[in-house]
Design a protein around this motif. Structure first.
Motif, PDB file in Angstrom:
ATOM      1  N   MET A 184       0.820  -1.208   0.000  1.00  0.00           N
ATOM      2  CA  MET A 184       0.000   0.000   0.000  1.00  0.00           C
ATOM      3  C   MET A 184       0.857   1.262   0.000  1.00  0.00           C
ATOM      4  O   MET A 184       0.468   2.274  -0.579  1.00  0.00           O
ATOM      5  N   ALA A 235      -5.793  -5.596  -4.096  1.00  0.00           N
ATOM      6  CA  ALA A 235      -5.909  -4.451  -5.007  1.00  0.00           C
ATOM      7  C   ALA A 235      -7.185  -4.554  -5.842  1.00  0.00           C
ATOM      8  O   ALA A 235      -7.891  -3.558  -6.040  1.00  0.00           O
ATOM      9  N   ILE A 240      -6.692   0.811  -6.750  1.00  0.00           N
ATOM     10  CA  ILE A 240      -5.411   0.700  -6.064  1.00  0.00           C
ATOM     11  C   ILE A 240      -4.443  -0.027  -6.990  1.00  0.00           C
ATOM     12  O   ILE A 240      -4.675  -1.191  -7.350  1.00  0.00           O
TER      13      ILE A 240
END
Length: 785
Positions: free
Chosen positions: A451, A731, A741
């Protein structure tokens, strides 16, 4: 108690450290499952209750100026249960004690009582009753230190007004309060303001008219049919396309977060349950091998195969019970605490926290099933041992000299090094399972750590390459492109570029999507279209450029044609060619060349937004000038947006990464400690022999430490692969219409995860190594193994 019951409790007491290590891993899976489902359930229940109690609308519509007499025709739409018309608009606020330009969304408050739909909840004071009075959103008031009775100024439709605050409120319509063009909430710079309906209607020349409509539908209504009928009625009055609750910006953000929690509950807990099953199987198999004589005696005394198998399954069940209990306790605390944080972040008036009993039951069943599956092979092995064979020592394993042994001899490795390598190679299944567990620990760190890279990538693309302007000036109405010269003359403006935004509905057969089409000039430098590869793309003249996620939803490819119904300008529908697709992380982008769009609208060049690059030293003068600009509809401070995004996201990511790092350490300790304990019990005679013939404690310890650390090193590539797969799944699960993401995995992410796991492995095996120092060499040499 029967003899087997006493043996069960004594075995559990003797193995409590190993059992606790396994239980902690199992507890992590249970806790994450409870936390994810608990937060998910709390957000869903709280949102649904808030919507229902405060009559949140099902359908919304906006128009340029529709007469109130049209409401009778709208009420006749089948399936409509309740509707409310109001006037809304935007204003530039001049707040005391600062030069920064703030924005407010103005809404009408009925003069005869509270609104029928989207009913706000008063936090202090009273609603507005007279012209010049205003009720503001509670978060906006707190961020600026406002209390009822305070006064500030606002530029409403080009006229300066003095407004007196009468109260503060929150609303189900603004659970997530975000300004136009912003990426994160800015409570100090954007707020919701309620004025009396007569006051706001006079300010925007809307007496006898409305420009916003909210509808509540019956249970038998078909939302698509209601939206189509509503669009037909509002079209002559500048209707901008009705839309359902799922396209309302506040609800869209809340729903996206709820979907992310569901994805986390599906992807992460199975990893921990699998590791727990592996650990139980590893420990139980070793226990059965060590207790062959006891098993033979029990069978000789008349205990059946089923009783023996059940005994070892119950031992695994005790470990599961401990893990589930710890997971329930930790999960309940975490779920309530994090749900409370979500409730504050999303401006919920209360929190309905109730984890259903089936979630606890499901987590307990998952934990129990994983441990029983892990112990099943060992239990069956114990049940199948004939008494006569069980009473005898196990036959020693048969080893043959292989090419690997000859290679090690040729290399003239140390005896301790050779022992380590032979142990790993000659027990491949055990080594592989240990490596799998340590790899899963590495994967848990990688799946959280990605992340950081993903957000760095998003920030770089969004703020350094795409939105390079310092601010975006929102105009109250579209102006000729010649007005850009006036903006360039404002204090501190270094560069200015025009841009347009147009709400539209894109259709490809039965598939359609409501989006905001962005129009930019060729060669724009401040606000650009950037793909995930970092390459700037100019929207081609004569076509439309789509984000790949939007194209997937519409099921179109490059070269396909789709119908674009514009809700502004001449409000026409045009067939446009999909000229290209780009990968983007924010929103569902659709882009056209500004000159081509003006040609479609059969008009001269115009603009609705001016992107500006400014001199920071002249910012106060610019802000004062903007306060006095009558055509200003608002200002988006991209610098403040960037800082708010980084601060909010970074704080959340640090918390998540810390949790996953702790979890990774627990997994590593559980796997490495149990593997080292089993290795020590199996090789105690060998290690004692080495001590007797003159090897030092350090050399003997190297055999124990070396095997575990070698397996830990071998496990790292497997952990990297598992971590990448889990990160990819997360994701995909976290993506929504609002954002995606990216999967960004840098070498530093893999290195960081490996260091955490290797350090925890070393610490675990060093704890076990201390037993070598306390080893009674004579007693060990007398053992049968």
């Amino acid at each position: 108690m029967q003899a087997l019951d006493l043996k069960l409790l004594r075995d559990f007491q003797r193995l409590w450290i190993q059992g606790a290590a396994i239980a902690l891993v199992l507890a992590c899976g249970v806790a994450i499952l409870l936390t994810a489902f608990g937060m998910h359930r709390a957000l869903v229940d709280t949102r649904d209750a808030y919507y229902e109690r405060n009559r949140f609308a099902d359908v919304f519509a906006e128009a340029r100026r529709a007469p109130l007499r049209l409401l009778d025709e709208i009420r006749a739409i089948p399936g409509l249960r309740m509707l409310e018309a109001r006037v809304q608009g935007m204003a530039v606020l001049d707040l005391p004690g600062g030069d920064a330009v703030a924005m407010g969304r103005l809404l009408g408050w009925p003069k005869d009582g509270a609104p029928l739909l989207n009913l706000p909840i008063l936090r202090s004071g009273i609603p507005p009753e007279r012209p010049g009075e205003v009720m503001v959103s509670d978060a906006f008031a707190k961020a600026n230190g406002f209390v009822p009775g305070d006064v500030f100024s606002a530029n409403i439709n080009g006229k300066a007004r003095s407004l007196t605050i009468t109260g503060t409120a929150i609303s189900p319509e603004f659970i997530y309060t975000i300004g136009p063009g912003a990426l994160m909430p800015d409570n100090a710079g954007f707020g919701i303001l309620w004025l009396t309906q007569d006051d706001i209607a006079s300010a925007f020349d809307m007496v006898g008219a409305f420009n916003h409509l909210a509808l509540r539908l019956g249970t038998d209504a078909v939302p698509a049919d209601v939206i189509d009928a509503l669009d037909q009625l509002l079209d002559p009055y500048g209707g901008q396309g009705a839309y359902g609750r799922d396209s309302q910006i506040s609800d869209a953000f809340v729903t996206a977060e709820i979907d992310q929690l569901r994805a986390m509950a599906v992807v992460v807990p199975p990893v921990f349950f699998t590791i727990a099953a592996f650990l139980v199987g590893m420990v139980m198999s070793r226990i059965v091998m060590l207790e062959r004589a006891e098993i033979g005696l029990l069978k000789a005394l008349g205990y059946g195969d089923g009783q023996i198998a059940l005994h070892y399954l119950l031992l695994a069940g005790l470990i599961a019970g401990l893990g589930v209990s710890l997971g329930w306790a930790a999960g309940s605390i975490l779920a309530r605490a994090m749900a409370g944080q979500y409730a504050q972040f999303f401006d919920f008036p209360y929190l309905i926290f109730h984890v259903p009993g089936w979630v606890y039951a499901m987590s307990a069943l998952a934990g129990l099933a994983s441990t029983l599956v892990g112990a099943l092979r060992a239990a069956l092995m114990a049940a199948r041992l004939p008494p006569a064979i069980a009473m005898q020592p196990p036959a020693p394993p048969v080893f043959r000299k292989t090419s690997i042994d000859r290679a090690m001899a040729a290399l003239r490795l140390r005896q301790t090094t050779t022992m380590v390598l032979r142990s790993v190679i000659r027990w491949p299944l055990r080594s592989a399972l240990t490596a799998l567990g340590l790899g899963a620990a590495t994967a848990s760190v990688i799946s959280a750590g990605f992340m950081f890279g993903a957000l760095d990538r998003i920030i770089d693309l969004a703020f350094n390459q795409t939105y390079r302007q310092d601010a975006a000036i929102l105009l109250s109405a579209e102006l000729p492109i010649s007005a850009l010269a006036d903006i360039r003359r404002l204090p501190g403006v270094i560069q200015a570029e025009a841009q347009q935004f147009h709400p539209a509905t894109l259709r490809n057969g039965p598939r359609e999507k409501r989006v905001a089409i962005e129009a930019r000039p060729q060669g724009a430098e401040l606000s650009r279209v950037i793909g995930a590869d970092g390459i700037a793309i100019d929207p081609p003249a004569g076509g439309i450029l789509l984000s790949d996620r939007l194209a997937q939803q519409l099921e179109v490819r490059v070269g396909d044609r789709l119908w674009v119904s514009f809700h502004t300008g001449p409000r026409e529908t045009h067939e446009m060619v999909v000229a290209g697709l780009i990968e983007q992380y924010f929103g569902l982008g659709a882009y056209v060349e500004m000159g081509h769009l003006d040609d479609l609208f059969r008009r001269g060049p115009r603009m609705s937004v001016a992107n500006i690059l400014t001199d920071p030293t002249a910012l106060p003068d610019l802000q004062r000038a903007l306060h006095e600009t009558p055509t200003l509809g608002g200002l988006i401070d991209m610098t403040a947006n960037r800082q708010s995004f980084q601060d909010t996201i970074s704080e959340n990511v640090v918390v998540v990464n810390s949790v996953y790092a702790v979890i990774a350490v627990l997994i590593t300790v559980g796997v490495a400690y149990n593997a080292a304990r089993i290795q020590l019990s199996e090789r105690a005679r060998e290690l004692a022999s080495l001590r007797i013939i003159g090897f030092s404690r350090a050399e003997v310890s190297l055999v124990l430490i070396g095997e575990t650390m070698l397996i830990a090193l071998v496990a790292q590539p497997l952990g990297w692969l598992m971590g990448a797969l889990i990160a990819a799944a997360l994701a995909r699960g976290f993506s929504s219409d609002l954002y995606a993401i990216p999967l960004v995995l840098a070498p530093a992410d893999f290195a960081r995860a490996s260091l955490v796991v290797l350090a925890a492995s070393l610490a675990s095996v060093l704890i076990v190594r201390r037993r070598i120092d306390r080893m009674d060499l004579v007693a060990v040499m007398k053992t049968r193994e």
